[in-house]
Motif scaffolding. Structure first.
Motif, mmCIF file in Angstrom:
data_model
loop_
_atom_site.group_PDB
_atom_site.id
_atom_site.type_symbol
_atom_site.label_atom_id
_atom_site.label_comp_id
_atom_site.label_asym_id
_atom_site.label_seq_id
_atom_site.Cartn_x
_atom_site.Cartn_y
_atom_site.Cartn_z
ATOM 1 N N HIS A 1 0.863 -1.185 0.000
ATOM 2 C CA HIS A 1 0.000 0.000 0.000
ATOM 3 C C HIS A 1 0.899 1.235 0.000
ATOM 4 O O HIS A 1 1.944 1.230 0.655
ATOM 5 C CB HIS A 1 -0.875 -0.028 1.264
ATOM 6 N N PRO A 2 0.515 2.311 -0.691
ATOM 7 C CA PRO A 2 1.386 3.489 -0.766
ATOM 8 C C PRO A 2 1.476 4.306 0.522
ATOM 9 O O PRO A 2 2.271 5.233 0.611
ATOM 10 C CB PRO A 2 0.750 4.318 -1.883
ATOM 11 N N GLY A 3 0.669 3.980 1.524
ATOM 12 C CA GLY A 3 0.649 4.766 2.754
ATOM 13 C C GLY A 3 -0.511 5.742 2.747
ATOM 14 O O GLY A 3 -1.123 6.002 1.710
ATOM 15 N N ALA A 4 -0.794 6.278 3.915
ATOM 16 C CA ALA A 4 -1.953 7.157 4.057
ATOM 17 C C ALA A 4 -1.733 8.129 5.212
ATOM 18 O O ALA A 4 -0.763 8.007 5.974
ATOM 19 C CB ALA A 4 -3.211 6.318 4.309
ATOM 20 N N VAL A 5 -2.646 9.052 5.327
ATOM 21 C CA VAL A 5 -2.678 9.975 6.464
ATOM 22 C C VAL A 5 -4.055 9.909 7.096
ATOM 23 O O VAL A 5 -5.038 9.509 6.452
ATOM 24 C CB VAL A 5 -2.371 11.442 6.070
ATOM 25 N N ALA A 6 -4.119 10.305 8.344
ATOM 26 C CA ALA A 6 -5.381 10.476 9.052
ATOM 27 C C ALA A 6 -5.245 11.741 9.892
ATOM 28 O O ALA A 6 -4.145 12.046 10.390
ATOM 29 C CB ALA A 6 -5.681 9.267 9.934
ATOM 30 N N VAL A 7 -6.345 12.463 10.035
ATOM 31 C CA VAL A 7 -6.300 13.763 10.704
ATOM 32 C C VAL A 7 -7.314 13.788 11.839
ATOM 33 O O VAL A 7 -8.470 13.402 11.665
ATOM 34 C CB VAL A 7 -6.604 14.908 9.712
ATOM 35 N N ILE A 8 -6.858 14.266 13.002
ATOM 36 C CA ILE A 8 -7.737 14.491 14.155
ATOM 37 C C ILE A 8 -8.053 15.987 14.173
ATOM 38 O O ILE A 8 -7.295 16.784 14.707
ATOM 39 C CB ILE A 8 -7.054 14.091 15.484
ATOM 40 N N PRO A 9 -9.180 16.397 13.566
ATOM 41 C CA PRO A 9 -9.520 17.819 13.537
ATOM 42 C C PRO A 9 -10.359 18.206 14.764
ATOM 43 O O PRO A 9 -11.434 17.653 14.988
ATOM 44 C CB PRO A 9 -10.333 17.973 12.253
ATOM 45 N N ILE A 10 -9.856 19.141 15.545
ATOM 46 C CA ILE A 10 -10.541 19.600 16.755
ATOM 47 C C ILE A 10 -10.947 21.063 16.558
ATOM 48 O O ILE A 10 -10.094 21.921 16.307
ATOM 49 C CB ILE A 10 -9.636 19.477 18.003
ATOM 50 N N THR A 11 -12.239 21.347 16.685
ATOM 51 C CA THR A 11 -12.744 22.708 16.498
ATOM 52 C C THR A 11 -12.460 23.571 17.725
ATOM 53 O O THR A 11 -12.099 23.061 18.786
ATOM 54 C CB THR A 11 -14.271 22.707 16.252
ATOM 55 N N SER A 12 -12.677 24.870 17.579
ATOM 56 C CA SER A 12 -12.494 25.800 18.710
ATOM 57 C C SER A 12 -13.505 25.528 19.822
ATOM 58 O O SER A 12 -13.276 25.887 20.976
ATOM 59 C CB SER A 12 -12.593 27.249 18.232
ATOM 60 N N ALA A 13 -14.615 24.858 19.480
ATOM 61 C CA ALA A 13 -15.615 24.471 20.492
ATOM 62 C C ALA A 13 -15.278 23.112 21.112
ATOM 63 O O ALA A 13 -16.100 22.525 21.800
ATOM 64 C CB ALA A 13 -16.999 24.431 19.854
ATOM 65 N N ASN A 14 -14.060 22.618 20.861
ATOM 66 C CA ASN A 14 -13.576 21.340 21.374
ATOM 67 C C ASN A 14 -14.454 20.170 20.913
ATOM 68 O O ASN A 14 -14.834 19.311 21.690
ATOM 69 C CB ASN A 14 -13.421 21.342 22.900
ATOM 70 N N LYS A 15 -14.752 20.173 19.625
ATOM 71 C CA LYS A 15 -15.482 19.065 19.010
ATOM 72 C C LYS A 15 -14.581 18.403 17.959
ATOM 73 O O LYS A 15 -13.770 19.076 17.309
ATOM 74 C CB LYS A 15 -16.778 19.543 18.360
ATOM 75 N N PRO B 1 -11.094 12.097 9.161
ATOM 76 C CA PRO B 1 -10.721 12.242 7.747
ATOM 77 C C PRO B 1 -9.384 11.542 7.486
ATOM 78 O O PRO B 1 -8.451 11.638 8.294
ATOM 79 C CB PRO B 1 -10.593 13.753 7.547
ATOM 80 N N ALA B 2 -9.307 10.858 6.369
ATOM 81 C CA ALA B 2 -8.092 10.115 6.037
ATOM 82 C C ALA B 2 -8.041 9.880 4.537
ATOM 83 O O ALA B 2 -9.062 9.949 3.859
ATOM 84 C CB ALA B 2 -8.075 8.780 6.776
ATOM 85 N N GLY B 3 -6.851 9.572 4.063
ATOM 86 C CA GLY B 3 -6.727 9.261 2.649
ATOM 87 C C GLY B 3 -5.338 8.804 2.279
ATOM 88 O O GLY B 3 -4.376 8.970 3.033
ATOM 89 N N LYS B 4 -5.253 8.253 1.098
ATOM 90 C CA LYS B 4 -4.039 7.651 0.560
ATOM 91 C C LYS B 4 -3.070 8.729 0.076
ATOM 92 O O LYS B 4 -3.467 9.741 -0.492
ATOM 93 C CB LYS B 4 -4.463 6.732 -0.583
ATOM 94 N N LEU B 5 -1.796 8.460 0.307
ATOM 95 C CA LEU B 5 -0.740 9.330 -0.216
ATOM 96 C C LEU B 5 -0.644 9.186 -1.731
ATOM 97 O O LEU B 5 -0.700 8.068 -2.258
ATOM 98 C CB LEU B 5 0.613 8.938 0.389
ATOM 99 N N ASP B 6 -0.502 10.293 -2.430
ATOM 100 C CA ASP B 6 -0.212 10.268 -3.858
ATOM 101 C C ASP B 6 1.280 10.008 -4.032
ATOM 102 O O ASP B 6 2.068 10.239 -3.099
ATOM 103 C CB ASP B 6 -0.591 11.609 -4.507
ATOM 104 N N PRO B 7 1.707 9.544 -5.201
ATOM 105 C CA PRO B 7 3.145 9.294 -5.412
ATOM 106 C C PRO B 7 3.986 10.537 -5.089
ATOM 107 O O PRO B 7 3.665 11.650 -5.516
ATOM 108 C CB PRO B 7 3.235 8.944 -6.903
ATOM 109 N N ASN B 8 5.027 10.350 -4.306
ATOM 110 C CA ASN B 8 5.981 11.408 -3.904
ATOM 111 C C ASN B 8 5.351 12.542 -3.096
ATOM 112 O O ASN B 8 5.945 13.615 -2.985
ATOM 113 C CB ASN B 8 6.712 11.975 -5.123
ATOM 114 N N GLU B 9 4.163 12.336 -2.555
ATOM 115 C CA GLU B 9 3.497 13.373 -1.766
ATOM 116 C C GLU B 9 3.962 13.301 -0.312
ATOM 117 O O GLU B 9 4.028 12.224 0.280
ATOM 118 C CB GLU B 9 1.977 13.183 -1.828
#
Length: 182
Positions: free
Chosen positions: A42-56, A75-83
């Protein structure tokens, strides 16, 4: 050299898809014996923990064909080549949720299923969020949802959150809130 090293003797590409490749590998075991291993590349991926100013926590609800059900995920997704993982995190957050972040911090990385796959996910925390319009891929259908920590824990208990990266994110958020309250 590791005493547990399995030396690859032969490798055969079984399937090459848009996201993954499947190999059947013959390996020599540490004791001299041989075995077969099915390995997903698998090319690898990222995942993001987004926290709002209201702590949500910002989640996306989507149908996952492999599970035949809808789940809530960060939110998450696959890395594009060389990204770079950081660029991918910014892109995926914007595409899936519409949010942009003034602060993006890489927390860690982890392998999702090391028994058969080499997928490495880079985990980021995003704060200083500014709402915008989501731009999902044409084959991606998601609903953006903001939840409190208590709501996230309830979704986890009810198995509406049922993936490791999102469970990990909730644990990180819980620990961060505990530290902040001390």
């Amino acid at each position: 050299m590791s005493q547990f090293l399995e030396k690859t003797i032969a490798s055969k590409l079984i399937y090459e898809g848009k996201i993954i490749s499947l190999y059947l590998e013959d390996v020599q075991l540490p004791n001299g014996g041989q075995a077969k291993r099915e390995v997903v590349k698998h090319p690898g991926a990222v995942a993001v923990i987004p926290i709002t100013s209201a702590n949500k926590l910002v989640l996306v609800r989507q149908f996952r064909k492999a599970l035949e059900k809808e789940i809530y995920e960060i939110p998450a997704g696959k890395l594009d080549p060389n990204e770079a993982p950081s660029a991918c995190a910014v892109r995926e957050l914007k595409e899936e949720t519409g949010y942009s972040a003034s602060f993006m911090k890489e927390l860690t990385s982890f392998y999702t299923s090391p028994g058969f796959a080499d997928e490495l996910i880079y985990l980021f925390e995003a704060t200083g969020l500014e709402k915008g319009e989501a731009q999902p891929d044409p084959d991606e259908f998601v609903e953006v949802v903001e939840v409190t920590l208590a709501e996230a824990q309830e979704l986890l208990e009810q198995k509406h959150i049922h993936d490791a990266k999102t469970a990990y994110a909730i644990q990180h958020w819980l620990i961060k809130n505990i530290k902040r309250s001390k």
